[in-house]
Motif scaffolding. Sequence first.
Motif, short mmCIF file in Angstrom:
data_model
loop_
_atom_site.label_atom_id
_atom_site.label_comp_id
_atom_site.label_asym_id
_atom_site.label_seq_id
_atom_site.Cartn_x
_atom_site.Cartn_y
_atom_site.Cartn_z
N GLU A 1 -3.63 82.86 17.20
CA GLU A 1 -3.51 84.01 18.24
C GLU A 1 -4.80 84.05 19.21
O GLU A 1 -4.87 84.07 20.48
CB GLU A 1 -3.43 85.59 17.65
CG GLU A 1 -1.85 85.58 17.05
CD GLU A 1 -1.73 86.87 16.55
OE1 GLU A 1 -2.82 87.66 15.75
OE2 GLU A 1 -0.60 87.31 16.16
N ASN B 1 0.25 73.89 17.34
CA ASN B 1 0.90 73.31 16.07
C ASN B 1 0.16 72.65 15.13
O ASN B 1 0.28 72.55 13.85
CB ASN B 1 2.53 72.77 16.71
CG ASN B 1 3.25 72.28 15.57
OD1 ASN B 1 3.48 73.09 14.52
ND2 ASN B 1 3.87 71.10 15.59
N PRO C 1 -1.84 74.73 30.29
CA PRO C 1 -0.18 75.00 30.34
C PRO C 1 0.40 75.22 28.60
O PRO C 1 -0.17 74.82 27.86
CB PRO C 1 0.70 73.70 30.87
CG PRO C 1 -0.74 72.74 31.33
CD PRO C 1 -1.72 73.24 30.69
N GLN C 2 1.61 75.85 28.82
CA GLN C 2 2.17 76.35 27.75
C GLN C 2 2.38 75.19 26.89
O GLN C 2 2.33 75.31 25.59
CB GLN C 2 3.49 77.27 27.85
CG GLN C 2 4.17 77.82 26.74
CD GLN C 2 5.37 78.59 27.02
OE1 GLN C 2 5.61 78.58 28.08
NE2 GLN C 2 5.75 79.29 26.09
N GLY C 3 2.92 74.12 27.21
CA GLY C 3 3.31 73.09 26.41
C GLY C 3 2.44 72.28 25.76
O GLY C 3 2.38 72.20 24.53
N ASP C 4 1.11 72.45 26.40
CA ASP C 4 -0.16 71.44 25.65
C ASP C 4 -0.55 72.48 24.85
O ASP C 4 -0.96 72.15 23.54
CB ASP C 4 -1.07 71.58 26.86
CG ASP C 4 -0.75 70.36 27.69
OD1 ASP C 4 0.14 69.60 27.51
OD2 ASP C 4 -1.49 70.13 28.97
N ARG C 5 -0.59 74.02 25.16
CA ARG C 5 -0.89 74.76 24.12
C ARG C 5 -0.12 74.92 22.74
O ARG C 5 -0.68 74.95 21.81
CB ARG C 5 -0.89 76.32 24.64
CG ARG C 5 -1.97 76.62 25.90
CD ARG C 5 -2.11 78.15 26.10
NE ARG C 5 -0.95 78.88 25.93
CZ ARG C 5 -0.27 79.14 27.01
NH1 ARG C 5 -0.48 78.75 28.28
NH2 ARG C 5 0.85 80.07 26.77
N LEU C 6 1.20 74.77 23.09
CA LEU C 6 2.04 74.88 21.87
C LEU C 6 1.77 73.56 21.04
O LEU C 6 1.55 73.44 19.64
CB LEU C 6 3.37 74.69 22.24
CG LEU C 6 4.61 74.82 21.31
CD1 LEU C 6 4.47 75.90 20.37
CD2 LEU C 6 5.81 74.57 21.87
N LYS C 7 1.65 72.43 21.53
CA LYS C 7 1.40 71.29 20.76
C LYS C 7 -0.18 71.41 19.98
O LYS C 7 -0.08 70.92 18.75
CB LYS C 7 1.15 69.79 21.72
CG LYS C 7 2.66 69.54 22.25
CD LYS C 7 2.48 68.41 23.26
CE LYS C 7 3.55 68.20 23.82
NZ LYS C 7 3.73 67.19 25.15
N ARG C 8 -1.17 71.74 20.76
CA ARG C 8 -2.47 71.85 19.82
C ARG C 8 -2.30 72.83 18.91
O ARG C 8 -2.90 72.65 17.80
CB ARG C 8 -3.30 72.48 21.10
CG ARG C 8 -3.67 71.32 22.05
CD ARG C 8 -4.90 71.93 22.86
NE ARG C 8 -5.27 70.63 23.94
CZ ARG C 8 -6.42 70.67 24.48
NH1 ARG C 8 -7.40 71.49 24.01
NH2 ARG C 8 -6.54 69.85 25.31
N ILE D 1 -5.30 79.92 26.85
CA ILE D 1 -4.77 80.43 28.38
C ILE D 1 -5.87 80.74 29.25
O ILE D 1 -5.92 80.24 30.46
CB ILE D 1 -4.10 81.97 27.92
CG1 ILE D 1 -2.79 81.83 27.14
CG2 ILE D 1 -3.83 82.68 29.22
CD1 ILE D 1 -2.10 82.81 26.48
N ASN E 1 -4.87 80.61 20.92
CA ASN E 1 -4.07 80.69 22.06
C ASN E 1 -4.48 81.56 23.30
O ASN E 1 -4.52 81.05 24.45
CB ASN E 1 -2.71 81.18 21.61
CG ASN E 1 -1.66 81.25 22.78
OD1 ASN E 1 -1.61 80.13 23.44
ND2 ASN E 1 -1.03 82.05 23.22
#
Length: 75
Positions: free
Chosen positions: A31, A52, A43-50, A38, A34
């Motif tokens: 959290e 994960n 971008p959201q996709g890059d954040r999600l990959k990192r 932000i 993230n």
Amino acid sequence: AREWREGNPGKDGNMRDHASLEQLLVLANLENMNAEFIHMGLPQGDRLKRLNRIAIRQMQTLTARTAKQLEEERG
């Protein structure tokens, strides 16, 4: 959260109520990370990959240490 509820229909409350200490620690870290990502404008996709990759690494580290400690205590 929806996936957890669908996979655990017999459990009341939210998934944090049933999470291990290690899972709660990793979630708190994610959290915070993230929020920083932000702020950095990722971008959201890059954040999600990192996030994960970070979550997997942290859980592996924490659970490996826990398993090692248990083995030492039994030793």
